[in-house]
Design a protein around this motif. Structure first.
Motif, PDB file in Angstrom:
ATOM      1  N   ARG A 213      -1.076 -10.727 -17.691  1.00  0.00           N
ATOM      2  CA  ARG A 213       0.195 -10.309 -18.296  1.00  0.00           C
ATOM      3  C   ARG A 213      -0.038  -9.242 -19.364  1.00  0.00           C
ATOM      4  NH1 ARG A 213       4.698 -12.899 -17.199  1.00  0.00           N
ATOM      5  NH2 ARG A 213       5.637 -12.241 -19.169  1.00  0.00           N
ATOM      6  N   HIS A 214      -1.039  -9.439 -20.196  1.00  0.00           N
ATOM      7  CA  HIS A 214      -1.333  -8.462 -21.243  1.00  0.00           C
ATOM      8  C   HIS A 214      -1.676  -7.101 -20.645  1.00  0.00           C
ATOM      9  CE1 HIS A 214      -3.027  -6.623 -24.829  1.00  0.00           C
ATOM     10  NE2 HIS A 214      -4.095  -6.336 -24.113  1.00  0.00           N
ATOM     11  N   MET A 215      -2.445  -7.092 -19.548  1.00  0.00           N
ATOM     12  CA  MET A 215      -2.864  -5.851 -18.907  1.00  0.00           C
ATOM     13  C   MET A 215      -1.751  -5.200 -18.097  1.00  0.00           C
ATOM     14  SD  MET A 215      -6.561  -7.174 -17.513  1.00  0.00           S
ATOM     15  CE  MET A 215      -6.770  -5.758 -16.431  1.00  0.00           C
ATOM     16  N   GLY A 216      -0.662  -5.946 -17.867  1.00  0.00           N
ATOM     17  CA  GLY A 216       0.361  -5.423 -16.967  1.00  0.00           C
ATOM     18  C   GLY A 216      -0.146  -5.358 -15.548  1.00  0.00           C
ATOM     19  N   ALA A 217      -0.915  -6.378 -15.135  1.00  0.00           N
ATOM     20  CA  ALA A 217      -1.580  -6.351 -13.834  1.00  0.00           C
ATOM     21  C   ALA A 217      -0.605  -6.455 -12.675  1.00  0.00           C
ATOM     22  CB  ALA A 217      -2.604  -7.487 -13.752  1.00  0.00           C
ATOM     23  N   PHE A 218       0.564  -7.017 -12.928  1.00  0.00           N
ATOM     24  CA  PHE A 218       1.547  -7.150 -11.862  1.00  0.00           C
ATOM     25  C   PHE A 218       2.769  -6.317 -12.211  1.00  0.00           C
ATOM     26  CE2 PHE A 218      -0.656 -11.355 -11.838  1.00  0.00           C
ATOM     27  CZ  PHE A 218      -1.443 -11.062 -10.735  1.00  0.00           C
ATOM     28  N   GLY A 219       3.146  -5.451 -11.283  1.00  0.00           N
ATOM     29  CA  GLY A 219       4.289  -4.588 -11.499  1.00  0.00           C
ATOM     30  C   GLY A 219       5.327  -4.778 -10.416  1.00  0.00           C
ATOM     31  N   THR A 220       6.242  -3.834 -10.328  1.00  0.00           N
ATOM     32  CA  THR A 220       7.310  -3.917  -9.348  1.00  0.00           C
ATOM     33  C   THR A 220       7.460  -2.587  -8.634  1.00  0.00           C
ATOM     34  OG1 THR A 220       8.978  -3.245 -10.976  1.00  0.00           O
ATOM     35  CG2 THR A 220       8.585  -5.608 -10.722  1.00  0.00           C
ATOM     36  N   VAL A 221       8.040  -2.656  -7.453  1.00  0.00           N
ATOM     37  CA  VAL A 221       8.394  -1.462  -6.705  1.00  0.00           C
ATOM     38  C   VAL A 221       9.797  -1.682  -6.175  1.00  0.00           C
ATOM     39  CG1 VAL A 221       7.402  -2.279  -4.526  1.00  0.00           C
ATOM     40  CG2 VAL A 221       7.644   0.168  -4.917  1.00  0.00           C
ATOM     41  N   GLY A 222      10.604  -0.638  -6.195  1.00  0.00           N
ATOM     42  CA  GLY A 222      11.983  -0.752  -5.752  1.00  0.00           C
ATOM     43  C   GLY A 222      12.113  -0.439  -4.280  1.00  0.00           C
TER      44      GLY A 222
ATOM     45  N   PHE B  15       0.780  -1.240   0.000  1.00  0.00           N
ATOM     46  CA  PHE B  15       0.000   0.000   0.000  1.00  0.00           C
ATOM     47  C   PHE B  15       0.813   1.293   0.000  1.00  0.00           C
ATOM     48  CE2 PHE B  15      -3.028  -2.932   2.354  1.00  0.00           C
ATOM     49  CZ  PHE B  15      -3.851  -3.125   1.254  1.00  0.00           C
ATOM     50  N   ASN B  16       2.117   1.231  -0.237  1.00  0.00           N
ATOM     51  CA  ASN B  16       2.906   2.453  -0.016  1.00  0.00           C
ATOM     52  C   ASN B  16       3.896   2.795  -1.120  1.00  0.00           C
ATOM     53  OD1 ASN B  16       2.202   3.599   2.793  1.00  0.00           O
ATOM     54  ND2 ASN B  16       2.333   1.380   3.122  1.00  0.00           N
ATOM     55  N   ARG B  17       3.654   2.328  -2.326  1.00  0.00           N
ATOM     56  CA  ARG B  17       4.566   2.679  -3.412  1.00  0.00           C
ATOM     57  C   ARG B  17       4.446   4.165  -3.761  1.00  0.00           C
ATOM     58  NH1 ARG B  17       0.736  -0.641  -6.605  1.00  0.00           N
ATOM     59  NH2 ARG B  17      -0.825   0.787  -7.462  1.00  0.00           N
ATOM     60  N   GLY B  18       5.553   4.704  -4.241  1.00  0.00           N
ATOM     61  CA  GLY B  18       5.531   6.042  -4.812  1.00  0.00           C
ATOM     62  C   GLY B  18       5.403   7.188  -3.832  1.00  0.00           C
ATOM     63  N   LYS B  19       5.585   6.936  -2.529  1.00  0.00           N
ATOM     64  CA  LYS B  19       5.445   7.999  -1.539  1.00  0.00           C
ATOM     65  C   LYS B  19       6.813   8.396  -0.985  1.00  0.00           C
ATOM     66  CE  LYS B  19       1.126   5.775  -0.104  1.00  0.00           C
ATOM     67  NZ  LYS B  19       0.333   5.217   1.014  1.00  0.00           N
ATOM     68  N   ARG B  20       6.841   9.545  -0.316  1.00  0.00           N
ATOM     69  CA  ARG B  20       8.031   9.963   0.429  1.00  0.00           C
ATOM     70  C   ARG B  20       7.716   9.865   1.915  1.00  0.00           C
ATOM     71  NH1 ARG B  20      10.448  15.476  -1.374  1.00  0.00           N
ATOM     72  NH2 ARG B  20       8.298  16.270  -1.396  1.00  0.00           N
ATOM     73  N   SER B  21       8.697   9.454   2.703  1.00  0.00           N
ATOM     74  CA  SER B  21       8.476   9.249   4.135  1.00  0.00           C
ATOM     75  C   SER B  21       9.138  10.345   4.960  1.00  0.00           C
ATOM     76  CB  SER B  21       9.024   7.889   4.576  1.00  0.00           C
ATOM     77  OG  SER B  21       8.938   7.758   5.994  1.00  0.00           O
ATOM     78  N   LEU B  22       8.314  10.975   5.791  1.00  0.00           N
ATOM     79  CA  LEU B  22       8.783  11.945   6.779  1.00  0.00           C
ATOM     80  C   LEU B  22       8.516  11.357   8.157  1.00  0.00           C
ATOM     81  CD1 LEU B  22       9.554  14.730   8.020  1.00  0.00           C
ATOM     82  CD2 LEU B  22       7.188  15.453   7.560  1.00  0.00           C
TER      83      LEU B  22
ATOM     84  N   VAL C 201       9.788   2.448 -12.353  1.00  0.00           N
ATOM     85  CA  VAL C 201       9.418   1.659 -11.179  1.00  0.00           C
ATOM     86  C   VAL C 201       9.285   2.594  -9.983  1.00  0.00           C
ATOM     87  CG1 VAL C 201      10.173  -0.144  -9.597  1.00  0.00           C
ATOM     88  CG2 VAL C 201      10.534  -0.409 -12.057  1.00  0.00           C
ATOM     89  N   PRO C 202       8.123   2.644  -9.330  1.00  0.00           N
ATOM     90  CA  PRO C 202       7.964   3.521  -8.169  1.00  0.00           C
ATOM     91  C   PRO C 202       8.818   3.039  -6.993  1.00  0.00           C
ATOM     92  CG  PRO C 202       6.036   2.139  -8.438  1.00  0.00           C
ATOM     93  CD  PRO C 202       6.901   1.891  -9.634  1.00  0.00           C
ATOM     94  N   HIS C 203       8.939   3.906  -6.017  1.00  0.00           N
ATOM     95  CA  HIS C 203       9.849   3.689  -4.897  1.00  0.00           C
ATOM     96  C   HIS C 203       9.057   3.325  -3.650  1.00  0.00           C
ATOM     97  CE1 HIS C 203      13.480   4.286  -2.518  1.00  0.00           C
ATOM     98  NE2 HIS C 203      12.801   5.080  -1.706  1.00  0.00           N
ATOM     99  N   LEU C 204       9.602   2.456  -2.827  1.00  0.00           N
ATOM    100  CA  LEU C 204       9.040   2.131  -1.520  1.00  0.00           C
ATOM    101  C   LEU C 204       9.921   2.809  -0.473  1.00  0.00           C
ATOM    102  CD1 LEU C 204       6.774   0.258  -0.309  1.00  0.00           C
ATOM    103  CD2 LEU C 204       8.633  -1.344   0.172  1.00  0.00           C
ATOM    104  N   PRO C 205       9.404   3.760   0.293  1.00  0.00           N
ATOM    105  CA  PRO C 205      10.290   4.579   1.131  1.00  0.00           C
ATOM    106  C   PRO C 205      10.736   3.867   2.406  1.00  0.00           C
ATOM    107  CG  PRO C 205       8.017   5.228   1.488  1.00  0.00           C
ATOM    108  CD  PRO C 205       7.994   4.189   0.388  1.00  0.00           C
TER     109      PRO C 205
END
Length: 413
Positions: free
Chosen positions: A348-357, A82-89, A377-381
């Motif tokens: 697979r065609h829809m790209g339903a599964f992605g990755t987070v770094g 639930f936390n991809r693409g966010k910045r953590s403070l 690839v979005p970031h996991l903070p």
């Protein structure tokens, strides 16, 4: 996770089109005080759409970071979800300096998302009234178990508790089963979707009127919305729906049947699909049987219909039945396992599964953005990874930031 079947997450690039929603919320500043599931789902989707989401975490971090096992590498799987693409403070709101810093950030934000019990943010000096007095255009989304007002407002509510309180558990399973819940946190995720819609609606209204809004989104209300048809049926008939397993209460056959090697879900209740199904099963006489001639009749005699169909379906494999039923334009599907889903060609065609770094260098696999957005690839903070940068952007001098760090009020990894 799902063994080796997921292979590489190239599924994200398999979709032919790139969503036109990419970057839709570029420039929108979101301050997120929420934890675990529902609120973080909302802020994650806002981040998917391009918003700059700053996740404000206490010194111990979002509770979701510790909800494990299962672990996924060095992270709790629920936090990864639930936390991809966010910045953590990382900020201690128990300290006056921490609250002052949070207030300063909130007054720069376009959207605030929070999931404390009602009244907590107000006691911290971060409630909607106090902030809106200085920033009237603020969109402030409060996510709670049972709402901001009313006799249950003070009750804490998590996904499972609200599945029980809302009646959802009374629908799940067979007639003789113990109460069951949906194992996926369906109420949390639905609440996150509803909160996202509410935030986007408030932003659109603000563009026309310059007015902000205090949005009251609850797990309880979302769970009721999930049961739109079931509750309407209850009000129509005056009696609670029965637990009927995989079957639909309004049509038949519309349920799962056991096959030689698994289960198949079949929906053959409209038009002449019922008669075609009977012919394919080698039981054409069932189509003319008065007990089964119409969908209402089949509903009235569902147990007898199920016995007849189960006896036929069990003679062949799921794959053999799917091939034959689809050829006859009868709606059906194998009851898939997660192992099946991980290699599903449409997924697979829809790209339903992605990755987070992750900061540990690991690549985490998870469901991709439901908006069809593809890109870097979005970031996991890490906890507090962006504390210094976020405070500097809010105008804090380097010395003031260092003072907050030395006092333990703001923290870095």
């Amino acid at each position: 996770m799902m063994g080796a079947t997921l292979a590489t997450p190239t599924a994200m690039g398999d979709a032919d089109a790139v969503s036109g929603l990419a970057g839709a919320l570029d420039g929108l500043r979101v301050l997120d005080f929420s934890q675990i599931g529902a609120g973080p789902t909302c802020s994650m989707y806002l981040a998917d759409l391009g918003a700059d989401v700053v996740k404000v975490e206490p010194p111990g971090g979002d509770v979701g970071r510790a909800l494990a096992p299962p672990w996924y590498g060095s992270e709790a799987a629920i936090f990864v979800a639930f936390n991809r693409g966010k910045r953590s403070l990382c900020l201690d709101l128990k300290a006056e300096e921490g609250r002052c810093a949070a207030r300063r950030l909130a007054l720069r934000a376009d959207v605030v998302v929070e999931s404390f019990r009602p009244g907590v943010m107000a006691r911290l000096g971060l409630g909607y009234g106090a902030l809106a007095a200085e920033r009237p255009g603020l969109v402030y989304c409060s996510v709670s178990g049972f709402g901001q007002t009313g006799p249950f407002a003070a009750h804490a509510g998590v996904d499972g508790i609200v599945q029980a309180a809302s009646g959802l558990m009374s629908l799940i399973g067979g007639p003789d089963d113990a109460p069951s819940k949906v194992q996926a946190p369906i109420v949390d995720v639905t609440t996150g979707f509803i909160a996202t819609i509410a935030v986007l609606g408030a932003i659109l209204r603000r563009q026309r009127t310059d007015l902000g809004a205090h949005l009251d989104v609850s797990l309880f209300g979302s769970a009721l919305a999930l049961q739109q048809s079931a509750l309407t049926q209850y009000f129509a008939e005056g009696r609670p729906p029965e637990r009927i397993g995989s079957a639909a209460p309004y049509s038949a056959p519309n349920e799962a049947f056991r096959t030689e090697d698994g289960w198949i879900m079949v929906a053959a209740y409209l038009g002449d699909r019922w008669s075609r199904l009977c012919a394919i099963l080698g039981r054409p006489e069932l189509a003319e049987d008065a007990r089964f001639a119409t969908s209402p009749a089949r509903l009235a005699h569902r147990a007898e219909m199920q016995r007849e169909l189960n006896a036929a379906f069990v003679r062949r494999s799921t794959a053999a039945w799917v091939l034959e039923l689809e050829r006859a334009d009868i709606l059906c599907s194998p009851v898939a396992s997660f192992d099946d889903l991980a290699v599903h060609p449409q997924a697979r065609h829809m790209g339903a599964f992605g990755t987070v770094g992750g900061a540990d260098g690991q690549t985490y696999h998870l469901p991709a953005s439901p908006f069809g957005i593809r890109g870097p690839v979005p970031h996991l903070p890490r906890l507090g990874e962006h504390s210094r940068a976020v405070l500097a952007e809010a105008g804090f001098a380097e010395q003031a930031i260092s003072d907050l760090m030395r006092a333990g009020i703001a923290r870095e990894p």
